[in-house]
Design a protein around this motif. Structure first.
Motif, PDB file in Angstrom:
ATOM      1  N   ASP A  33     -13.783  -6.185  35.360  1.00 60.70           N
ATOM      2  CA  ASP A  33     -14.028  -7.743  35.604  1.00 60.70           C
ATOM      3  C   ASP A  33     -14.422  -7.952  37.132  1.00 60.70           C
ATOM      4  O   ASP A  33     -14.783  -6.953  37.697  1.00 60.70           O
ATOM      5  N   SER A  34     -14.609  -9.117  37.388  1.00 56.52           N
ATOM      6  CA  SER A  34     -15.375  -9.523  38.750  1.00 56.52           C
ATOM      7  C   SER A  34     -14.446  -8.796  39.805  1.00 56.52           C
ATOM      8  O   SER A  34     -15.284  -8.735  40.733  1.00 56.52           O
ATOM      9  N   CYS A  81     -16.072  -2.130  46.721  1.00 50.65           N
ATOM     10  CA  CYS A  81     -15.819  -3.316  47.423  1.00 50.65           C
ATOM     11  C   CYS A  81     -17.316  -4.125  47.826  1.00 50.65           C
ATOM     12  O   CYS A  81     -17.246  -5.218  47.858  1.00 50.65           O
ATOM     13  N   GLU A  82     -18.021  -3.354  48.302  1.00 50.08           N
ATOM     14  CA  GLU A  82     -19.302  -3.984  48.614  1.00 50.08           C
ATOM     15  C   GLU A  82     -20.252  -4.312  47.565  1.00 50.08           C
ATOM     16  O   GLU A  82     -20.827  -5.228  47.720  1.00 50.08           O
ATOM     17  N   ALA A  83     -20.165  -3.358  46.539  1.00 51.36           N
ATOM     18  CA  ALA A  83     -21.144  -3.849  45.245  1.00 51.36           C
ATOM     19  C   ALA A  83     -20.621  -4.689  44.191  1.00 51.36           C
ATOM     20  O   ALA A  83     -21.507  -5.505  43.884  1.00 51.36           O
ATOM     21  N   LEU A  84     -19.262  -4.785  44.258  1.00 50.29           N
ATOM     22  CA  LEU A  84     -18.919  -5.917  42.962  1.00 50.29           C
ATOM     23  C   LEU A  84     -19.143  -7.594  43.511  1.00 50.29           C
ATOM     24  O   LEU A  84     -19.641  -8.205  42.594  1.00 50.29           O
ATOM     25  N   THR A 109     -22.905   3.154  38.891  1.00 51.03           N
ATOM     26  CA  THR A 109     -23.874   2.465  38.664  1.00 51.03           C
ATOM     27  C   THR A 109     -23.277   1.063  38.104  1.00 51.03           C
ATOM     28  O   THR A 109     -22.236   1.361  36.944  1.00 51.03           O
ATOM     29  N   LEU A 110     -23.432   0.018  38.384  1.00 52.72           N
ATOM     30  CA  LEU A 110     -22.823  -1.111  37.950  1.00 52.72           C
ATOM     31  C   LEU A 110     -23.659  -1.973  37.228  1.00 52.72           C
ATOM     32  O   LEU A 110     -24.855  -2.366  37.732  1.00 52.72           O
ATOM     33  N   ARG A 127     -17.090  -8.193  33.279  1.00 46.74           N
ATOM     34  CA  ARG A 127     -18.204  -8.926  33.859  1.00 46.74           C
ATOM     35  C   ARG A 127     -19.410  -7.764  34.175  1.00 46.74           C
ATOM     36  O   ARG A 127     -20.595  -7.904  34.181  1.00 46.74           O
ATOM     37  N   ALA A 128     -18.944  -6.566  33.964  1.00 49.40           N
ATOM     38  CA  ALA A 128     -19.915  -5.583  34.165  1.00 49.40           C
ATOM     39  C   ALA A 128     -19.317  -4.126  33.581  1.00 49.40           C
ATOM     40  O   ALA A 128     -18.045  -3.954  33.410  1.00 49.40           O
ATOM     41  N   VAL A 129     -20.311  -3.386  33.527  1.00 55.63           N
ATOM     42  CA  VAL A 129     -20.185  -1.796  33.004  1.00 55.63           C
ATOM     43  C   VAL A 129     -20.185  -0.806  34.029  1.00 55.63           C
ATOM     44  O   VAL A 129     -21.402  -1.122  34.969  1.00 55.63           O
TER      45      VAL A 129
END
Length: 410
Positions: A33-34, A81-84, A109-110, A127-129
């Motif tokens: 999730d987010s 933490c920086e990518a999400l 990879t997000l 929210r993402a894979v």
């Protein structure tokens, strides 16, 4: 049309097939999730030794991957933490980091999921894979390849430098051999010129001897022959007078002829050179030279002994003394000339110095290559010596010949 139950059955079957496919992948695949909380995960989590796949649900992706890490200084936690927060619907995020806990290089990879219709609570909150791939082998292979490439490039650079050095040495060798060939050609030309001059000198010496024999010995023998014939006639005819006076004149003429022959023989090769040695012959020639040129003071210092001068050098030494003193008389315009002949344990040295006008100027430099100096140089070199000549700062000329000898040379 198909009923809702049939559609759900098809969808459920597709989900099961997709899950089976995802479980077979070598990468960890999670729905997050987010906030980075795992909603679903494939069974690669178990293959990586991260615990049962059920335990991963509801935990953060970092805690799943690093169960014993507090995340304070973990590059995986920092990267997530920086990518999400920066994810957008149309933009994927990728990063790599090294995991010390598992000694792996992981690629993250997000990929954001669309807002289409969801069919379950999990899908609605995801929210993402997140795909986590172990690229350790790939990166190590790349590093190894880079190391090999660097090594090969270093070898190529080293080999290039070696080839450049070899080419430079080869060019130097070619230049050296070209110079040697040029010097050899010059030496051959000088040898040919010297041979020609030697032949001319021999012919000149023969003409001089022939003239001396004709003018001196020949004339004297004719006079003696005439006197003896006159005495024989006077013996037969006593009335012509006593033959004693005629014979006395013939005897005087014979003595004069013998003296002339001795002078010619001495000029050709002093008997003293064979009887006594080169040192004595040098001293004798200096005394004779001083008598012939009274306007020039000849100062002689011969400390070498006859026995100390090797026979192979003796004749050449005497001829060099003759040439140097004659040059001083012809060209130096000197009032004084000094000759020194000395011998120590390793060398025999001949020095001839004068207080004349010195060496010729550049306009007269051709005289430096004359037959006299060339003969001196050739005589010195053929007997293992070295000849040099130069003007002195105080005026005059200093000529020097040094022969290097063995301590027991004789």
């Amino acid at each position: 049309m198909a009923s809702d139950s049939e559609r759900f059955a098809v969808i459920e079957k597709a989900k099961q097939e997709w899950e089976c496919t995802v479980d077979a992948l070598p990468s960890v695949v999670c729905l997050v999730d987010s906030g980075g909380i795992v909603q679903r995960a494939n069974r690669t989590v178990e293959k990586w030794g991260l615990g049962p796949v059920g335990n991963a649900i509801g935990r953060s992706a970092h805690s799943v991957l690093h169960p014993d890490c507090d995340g304070s200084s973990c590059p995986v936690a920092r990267g997530l933490c920086e990518a999400l927060p920066k994810m957008h619907e149309d933009q994927s995020r990728e990063f790599e980091c090294y995991s010390e806990a598992t000694d792996q290089i992981l690629q993250f990879t997000l990929r954001p999921m669309g807002n289409g219709e969801a069919h379950g609570a999990v899908e609605r909150t995801a929210r993402a894979v997140l795909v986590v791939t172990d690229v350790s082998s790939l990166r190590r292979a790349q590093h190894t390849l880079e190391s090999i490439n660097f090594y090969l490039e270093s070898r190529v650079r080293l080999r290039t430098r070696e080839l450049d050095d070899a080419n430079r040495d080869l060019r130097s060798e070619v230049e050296r051999r070209t110079q040697a060939e040029s010097e050899l050609l010059s030496s051959r030309n000088n040898l040919a010129l010297l041979s020609e001059q030697l032949m001319q000198a021999q012919e000149g010496e023969r003409r001089r001897i022939a003239l001396e024999l004709h003018d001196s010995v020949g004339q004297s023998l004719c006079a003696i022959k005439y006197a003896v014939e006159r005495a024989a006639i006077m013996v037969k005819r006593p009335g012509l007078g006593s033959p004693e006076s005629v014979l006395a004149l013939a005897i005087d003429q014979i003595q004069a002829t013998a003296d002339g022959i001795r002078v010619i023989s001495t000029n050709l090769r002093p008997k003293l050179l064979d009887d006594m040695g080169a040192a004595s012959a040098t001293s004798w020639f200096c005394r004779s030279f001083a008598e012939i040129y009274p306007s020039m003071s000849v100062n002689t210092e011969v400390s070498a002994e006859n026995a100390e001068i090797p026979p192979r050098i003796a004749t050449h030494l005497f001829r060099c003394v003759q040439e140097l003193l004659n040059n001083a008389a012809k060209h130096s315009q000197a009032a004084n000339v000094w000759l020194t002949l000395s011998r120590d344990e390793s060398q025999l040295m001949l020095l001839v110095r004068d207080d004349g006008i010195g060496m010729p100027l550049a306009a007269d430099a051709a005289r430096m290559n004359g037959s006299g100096l060339r003969n001196l140089r050739e005589r010195a070199e053929m007997t293992g010596g070295k000849f040099s000549i130069a003007s002195q700062p105080s005026g005059g000329t200093l000529a020097q010949i040094i022969w290097w000898l063995n301590p027991d040379a004789s």
